[in-house]
Motif scaffolding. Structure first.
Motif, PDB file in Angstrom:
ATOM      1  N   GLU A   1      45.642  35.218  44.008  1.00  0.00           N
ATOM      2  CA  GLU A   1      44.200  34.876  43.748  1.00  0.00           C
ATOM      3  C   GLU A   1      44.327  33.608  44.994  1.00  0.00           C
ATOM      4  O   GLU A   1      45.190  32.608  44.449  1.00  0.00           O
ATOM      5  CB  GLU A   1      43.601  34.764  42.653  1.00  0.00           C
TER       6      GLU A   1
ATOM      7  N   GLU B   1      41.116  38.066  46.224  1.00  0.00           N
ATOM      8  CA  GLU B   1      42.475  38.344  45.676  1.00  0.00           C
ATOM      9  C   GLU B   1      43.182  39.396  46.682  1.00  0.00           C
ATOM     10  O   GLU B   1      42.471  40.187  47.333  1.00  0.00           O
ATOM     11  CB  GLU B   1      42.215  39.097  44.154  1.00  0.00           C
TER      12      GLU B   1
ATOM     13  N   GLU C   1      50.653  39.491  42.370  1.00  0.00           N
ATOM     14  CA  GLU C   1      49.353  39.361  42.786  1.00  0.00           C
ATOM     15  C   GLU C   1      48.746  38.043  42.912  1.00  0.00           C
ATOM     16  O   GLU C   1      48.764  37.223  42.082  1.00  0.00           O
ATOM     17  CB  GLU C   1      48.652  40.172  41.487  1.00  0.00           C
TER      18      GLU C   1
ATOM     19  N   GLU D   1      37.032  37.739  44.082  1.00  0.00           N
ATOM     20  CA  GLU D   1      37.090  37.733  42.779  1.00  0.00           C
ATOM     21  C   GLU D   1      35.957  36.853  42.120  1.00  0.00           C
ATOM     22  O   GLU D   1      35.005  36.621  42.912  1.00  0.00           O
ATOM     23  CB  GLU D   1      38.731  36.877  42.588  1.00  0.00           C
TER      24      GLU D   1
HETATM   25 MG    MG Z   1      42.201  38.792  39.627  1.00  0.00          MG
END
Ligand code: MG
Ligand code: GLU
Length: 422
Positions: free
Chosen positions: A128, A181, A126, A174
């Motif tokens: 950012e 993100e 994941e 975010e």
């Molecule tokens: Mg996040």
């Protein structure tokens, strides 16, 4: 203008940068066997450009061999050249893996896990990042206003990822200034790390096609909010059956998953040298910004390094299949191969030693600097089995040189520099 398509074969090395060489795309079939020439000291090119103190000097000859399964071609539908690259392995001239090849490091870790337990890792990175095509406005976090103001970027990125064979899961504004993100579906083992490399490049490319920049730097300003890379992972057996969840055990973790997690926590100070490997990574890992600060496992605490993520207990949920752990102490200055490989090595050691989860109330702080993490890596006996001696030595030299390159800068200068690098 008459043009001929090119393709670049790349590796994502110790600096976490994607580097390689290009050739006419029509020659790819031949290059699948022969690759392109590479030299050991290429791996010592620091994130900032200058070559770190290299154990290899100017000597040696290697090959960077493309892996057909990673060919990525994204056409943005504009005049600019399509994004066309392929990831590869660094081999010696006799065809054997180079001991410092990051992709081979991950392969070795995955094989160790599978040999010991019959299990494989199912993971999604994941990410950012900061997109500079949107204004930083007060009250912007998670706002529909930010989501609207990024214009078509999110849709261009989603389409581009899909062309690249990655299944987008979510895209959102975010908490940080101009921070977004992007998450995608999980994949098994090596493919998960390949996808993380591809996702970063496709995100940068999508921004560039719109005349903007995307930066995955760990943190863009000392008082700001960091860009984390959270590695969600679970264990699966060879028949692809989930093996992470047991409702009867603490945290809902199966015995093997708990030992894996215990290994990760046990080795965390050393692990950080590979998962959060830039001097600015440690500016991110400070309290009150939802970044991890402690060696701790918890279910719903975003300042822990390892978070248990059960799916919401709704009717029809595939609890065992979706149950996963989230490793939060990584960032995009790490090569995904090294980050995932180190995580798996630490987990395997936890399984081998049947380590228990730490008792509640013990949450030592994470290393406060890259220098501290490198010292922990150097002093970690187990890490000597994870990495060939030559690789560990090269890695320590590489990262210590990077510390020296930035030590006269203040934190704001360092952050500004790394925002351009990643
Ligand atoms: Mg996040
Ligand atoms: N930005 C935070 C980090 O540096 C994470 C925020 C979140 O929980 O998504 O890891």
């Amino acid at each position: 203008m008459i043009r001929e398509p090119l393709i670049m074969v790349c590796t994502c090395e110790m600096a976490g940068r994607v580097r390689g060489k290009g050739f006419p795309a029509s020659e790819l079939p031949g290059r699948l066997a022969g690759g392109v020439g590479w030299i050991p000291t290429n791996g010592m090119i620091s994130a900032l450009g200058p070559i770190a103190d290299s154990p290899f000097g100017a000597k040696g000859e290697l090959l960077l061999i493309p892996d057909q399964t990673t060919e990525t071609r994204v056409d943005f539908g504009d005049e600019a050249a399509a994004e066309h690259f392929i990831l590869g392995d660094i081999r010696q001239l006799d065809g054997t893996p180079w001991p410092c090849c990051p992709r081979e490091f991950l392969r070795g870790a995955l094989a160790a896990l599978e040999d010991m337990t019959g299990l494989r890792i199912f993971a999604a990175f994941e990410h950012e990042f900061i997109y500079d095509g949107v204004l930083d406005r007060p009250g912007a976090p998670y706002s529909l206003d930010s989501w609207r103001r990024q214009g078509v970027f999110g849709e261009v990125l989603t389409a581009a990822l899909r062309q690249a064979g990655i299944r987008p899961d979510s895209f959102m504004p975010e908490y940080g200034a101009r921070q977004f993100e992007i998450t995608c579906a999980p994949a098994i083992g090596l493919q998960a790390a390949d996808q993380a490399v591809i996702l970063r490049e496709i995100t940068r490319a999508s921004a560039l096609h719109l005349g903007h920049e995307a930066s995955f730097t760990p943190i863009a300003a000392p008082a700001g909010i960091g860009n984390g890379v959270h590695i969600h992972f679970s264990l699966r057996d060879r028949q692809d059956r989930p093996a992470t969840h047991d409702a009867a055990l603490p945290f809902g973790l199966s015995a093997v998953a708990a030992q894996f997690a215990a290994g990760v926590l046990h080795h965390l100070p050393a692990l950080l040298a590979l998962t959060a490997p830039s001097p600015v990574s440690y500016i991110r890992l400070r309290p009150n910004r939802f970044a991890p600060t402690t060696v701790y496992l918890a279910e719903a605490d975003r300042e822990t390094s390892l978070r248990v993520c059960p799916p919401p207990p709704l009717p029809g949920t595939d609890m065992a299949g979706q149950f996963n752990l989230e490793f939060r102490a990584a960032d995009a200055s790490a090569s995904p191969y090294l980050a995932l490989g180190a995580l798996v090595r630490a987990g395997v050691d936890g399984i081998r030693r049947r380590l228990p989860l730490p008792s509640a109330g013990t949450a030592p702080p994470l290393p406060a600097s890259l220098d501290e993490a490198l010292t922990a890596l150097e002093g970690n006996e187990a890490a000597r089995d994870w990495m060939a001696e030559v690789f560990l030595d090269a890695y320590l030299r590489h990262k210590r040189a990077e510390i020296r390159m930035t030590e006269t800068m203040d934190e704001a200068e360092r952050c500004a520099l790394y925002a351009q690098v990643y």
